[in-house]
Write an enzyme that holds these catalytic residues in place. Sequence first.
Site: not given
Ligand code: ATP
Length: 567
Positions: A39, A275, A265
């Site tokens: 996003e 974020k 994650r």
């Molecule tokens: P927010 O903290 O705003 O929910 P987010 O970090 O999940 O956001 P996105 O832009 O939705 O941000 O993430 C893009 C992709 O990265 C998604 O598929 C998410 O699952 C993956 N992702 C985000 N954080 C992690 C993490 N710590 N480890 C592995 N994958 C991640």
Amino acid sequence: MAAVEDSTRKAGQDFIRDIIRADLESGRHSRVVTRFPPEPNGYIHIGHAKSICLNFGVVEEFGGHCALRFDDTNPAKEEQEYIDAIMRDVRWLGFDWGEHLYHASDYFEQLYEWAEHLIKAGDAYVDDQSQVEMRKTRGTLTEPGTNSPFRGRSVEENLDLFRRMRSGEFQNGARVLRAKIDMASGNINLRDPVLYRIVNAPHPRTGSKWHIYPSYDFAHGQSDAIEGVTHSLCTLEFADHRPLYEWLIEKLPVPSRPRQIEFARLNLTHTVLSKRVLTGLVRDGHVSGWDDARMPTLAGLRRRGVPPEAIREFVKAVGVARADNLVDVAMLDHAIRDVLNRTALRRMAVLRPLKLVIENYPEGEVEELQAVNNPEDDSAGSRSVRFGREIYVEHDDFMEEPPKKFFRLVPGREVRLRYAYFVTCRDVVKDEDGEVVELRCTYDPETRGGNTPPDGRKVKATLHWVAATDAVPAEVRIVNRLFKSASPDTLSYASELNPDSLEVLTGCLVEPAAVLLNSDAPMQFERQGYFRRDADSSPGRPVFIRTVGLRDAFAKSLAEAGGGKLG
Ligand code: ATP
Ligand code: MG
């Protein structure tokens, strides 16, 4: 704390690769299609790097392609700056989406048609309840929700209202479109989830065309299906959304049937990968920006001097597992050192200078000595460094009254100056406060190059140094952990910040070769760590940021635990 997820498996083998392999073998798919779906509401961080390496990694291994898809369904929070930064950072990490650059907003028209499809089939309705009312009637984990009074609307009325929502007739939040599933479902995501919201805001890509925007749940799976994604890999928090993902795919005439698979994650000690928190740190000025060298963003890591290869190696060593855990940030430092030890040129820099005068060295004379650029890489060659009567050594390398195990310089003792000579400390000069400000020494000309003299005399320490003739003044920034505790509380993150996360040292001295080389590549300052010249440098005033120190606590703990080398 588990250092490596699912340690029974080798790097590059995991349950997701098992599933993909099986799907290819059974003929269910002939090519693999994945996507990385950020996003655009912030910069990407090392947690995202795990997802990027996984999504792009499996298509490199099994054949297929990985798309970069911006999940741009919330115009209130998304900005072009983030889109540009994300593209730059994914490329920097070493991946290429080729022609497969997509935006969920490209599908707004199709998604809208599918929403009407659900309405016509009696599977969606317009709800006039307020957000507060909807929350109240949703129920809890133990109690079912209650049906909305608007749930029984006719198809005609729903269609009419939904079309008027689209045309901008209503205020933000006045109505929503909801799927009609089951308000008593054990899974709260199936209690008539919201599919569309009224948001009267322009969108960076579609302008003012839309007054309604799809929810994450409605956009995501359908975007996957449009793009022919075979394996939709996401993090564990989406496991509870999977039944909804599948319900929508089942109900809609989508062109393909992607499968959602969840993995753990990345969580790192002393690091926050949310974020919301990272945005707060930038907004409230706790850091200088998204690319502050203390940030876990790829922009911050790049600025700190972390090579993309080290991030890929780290992610590989962490592996992909089904259960959440916490990875020691020392493991990342270890991966960084591993790469930089092989690639970084060695230079000498004195961070806290102490003057050393060699009394028996001829006044005014300067000589050139040869210094090795990288003992791990013969092709890196050598350089000459100047040596003279006055040099600077590290203040910490001298003690007037040393404890037992201090082998460096003390009054009366002889040590080696790297690539130069053996010197013996004869006298100490102090200022009026009794602080040591200068060392008076003698040298042995027979030890030129730092070699053992003919009589076979040995010394126990080798010090780095810079010559007074041509040393360049520099600022050095030592970057430490941004958070004090290993698992910072994200709700009160501001109070968890490490007050010593950034140490700024001025009055440092570096050898000319550390700045003449017009390169941003990180260098090893001998005996200190790895450093990268920062963009904050100005002519004649270089600024270096420490990428990582030399001491490797992680490798040490592995060795003590009887474990092998990483990777
Ligand atoms: P927010 O903290 O705003 O929910 P987010 O970090 O999940 O956001 P996105 O832009 O939705 O941000 O993430 C893009 C992709 O990265 C998604 O598929 C998410 O699952 C993956 N992702 C985000 N954080 C992690 C993490 N710590 N480890 C592995 N994958 C991640
Ligand atoms: Mg998310």
